[in-house]
Design a protein around this motif. Structure first.
Motif, short mmCIF file in Angstrom:
data_model
loop_
_atom_site.label_atom_id
_atom_site.label_comp_id
_atom_site.label_asym_id
_atom_site.label_seq_id
_atom_site.Cartn_x
_atom_site.Cartn_y
_atom_site.Cartn_z
N CYS A 223 1.28 3.56 -6.55
CA CYS A 223 1.64 2.53 -5.55
C CYS A 223 2.66 1.54 -6.08
O CYS A 223 2.94 0.52 -5.43
CB CYS A 223 0.38 1.80 -5.10
N ASP A 224 3.20 1.82 -7.28
CA ASP A 224 4.24 0.98 -7.89
C ASP A 224 3.77 -0.46 -8.06
O ASP A 224 4.50 -1.42 -7.77
CB ASP A 224 5.53 1.01 -7.06
N SER B 108 -9.40 1.71 -4.53
CA SER B 108 -8.45 1.52 -3.43
C SER B 108 -7.54 0.33 -3.71
O SER B 108 -7.87 -0.56 -4.50
CB SER B 108 -9.18 1.30 -2.11
N LEU B 109 -6.41 0.32 -3.03
CA LEU B 109 -5.49 -0.81 -3.04
C LEU B 109 -5.20 -1.21 -1.60
O LEU B 109 -4.87 -0.37 -0.76
CB LEU B 109 -4.19 -0.46 -3.77
N TRP B 110 -5.37 -2.50 -1.34
CA TRP B 110 -5.22 -3.06 0.01
C TRP B 110 -4.18 -4.16 -0.05
O TRP B 110 -4.26 -5.04 -0.90
CB TRP B 110 -6.57 -3.60 0.44
N ARG B 111 -3.18 -4.09 0.86
CA ARG B 111 -2.12 -5.10 0.85
C ARG B 111 -1.77 -5.49 2.28
O ARG B 111 -1.40 -4.64 3.09
CB ARG B 111 -0.87 -4.57 0.15
N LEU C 179 -3.77 5.17 -9.64
CA LEU C 179 -3.52 4.65 -8.29
C LEU C 179 -2.47 3.54 -8.31
O LEU C 179 -1.57 3.51 -7.47
CB LEU C 179 -4.83 4.13 -7.68
N ILE D 143 -3.02 0.86 1.07
CA ILE D 143 -1.82 1.54 0.58
C ILE D 143 -2.14 2.67 -0.38
O ILE D 143 -1.26 3.46 -0.74
CB ILE D 143 -0.85 0.54 -0.08
N GLY D 144 -3.40 2.79 -0.79
CA GLY D 144 -3.77 3.89 -1.66
C GLY D 144 -5.27 3.96 -1.87
O GLY D 144 -5.97 2.95 -1.78
N GLU D 145 -5.75 5.17 -2.13
CA GLU D 145 -7.19 5.37 -2.29
C GLU D 145 -7.43 6.64 -3.09
O GLU D 145 -6.75 7.65 -2.89
CB GLU D 145 -7.83 5.49 -0.90
#
Length: 232
Positions: A50-51, A16-19, A46, A24-26
């Motif tokens: 999410c760039d 996952s990405l957390w901001r 991922l 923002i993505g998983e």
């Protein structure tokens, strides 16, 4: 703050990405496949979607255990390597606490369970308060019978069991706790990496070289070696 989270502690592979308070993505899969060949491509896919580049990360969160020995080592090795290379903090999150988040809106005790073989489990006792869960009893390795005895002695709170192995213990659960027992549906039995950033963002973390998994018990080979050499 941007946090990369990863979980390989069981069959579920999650990234996952957390901001800034948002996921923002998983990526999540529940497949009995080798995490060692799938984790890095999942992270790359991922981050590209999410760039983001590795240099954008501020922290890494990893499911620290308990769980599969091999799975934990894969996730922890990747997390440590990335944290070391990027010179950013590494935060360990209990694999059971991560699973317990699926029960945060349950009114009662939340008990995440992982099969540890031979009638034993890894389990923790948490309490949901509507927005998160708090630890009531630290994660332990024990027999499932002991866990049920412990829960039966507690007050009359309902108990939500979460985990992909709980169906194997359905009869024992109902006998011990009766109507107090609730078994989570299958979709709620798998950990969500989306919660890793939320659980880790206030934790300062540790340097990568000091980080170790939480196994809660020795591997079978290690236990047998100690038994064979205890009198040496």
């Amino acid at each position: 703050m941007i946090i990369l989270g990863m979980d390989t502690s069981n069959d579920t592979l999650g990234v996952s990405l957390w901001r800034d308070q948002s996921v923002i993505g998983e990526i999540v899969t529940n497949l009995k496949k080798n995490h060692s060949i799938r984790l890095l491509p999942a992270i790359a896919d991922l981050m590209e979607a999410c760039d983001l580049a590795p240099q954008d990360l501020d922290k890494i969160a990893v499911a620290q255990g308990p769980g599969s020995y091999t799975g934990l080592r894969i996730g922890v090795t990747v997390a440590k390597t990335m944290a070391w290379d990027l010179k950013i903090p590494l935060v360990g999150v209990s694999s059971l606490a991560l699973m317990a988040q699926n029960g945060r809106f349950f009114d009662g005790l939340v008990v995440p369970v992982m099969d540890a073989r031979r009638g034993n489990v890894y389990a923790g006792i948490y309490e949901a308060n509507g927005e998160t869960v708090i630890v009531k009893q630290a994660d332990v390795h024990l027999s499932f019978a002991e866990l049920l005895m412990n829960l039966a002695e507690k007050d009359a709170q309902d108990v939500l069991f979460i985990g992909d192995s709980i169906a194997n213990f359905k009869t024992e659960i109902k006998m011990a706790l009766g109507e107090r027992a609730v078994l989570a549906g299958e979709a709620l039995c798998y950990p969500r990496p989306a919660f890793l950033g939320e659980l880790a963002h206030l934790d300062t973390g540790v340097p990568a070289h000091t980080f170790v998994p939480t196994y809660l018990k020795l591997a079978e080979a290690e236990s047998k070696w100690l038994e064979a050499n205890q009198d040496v």
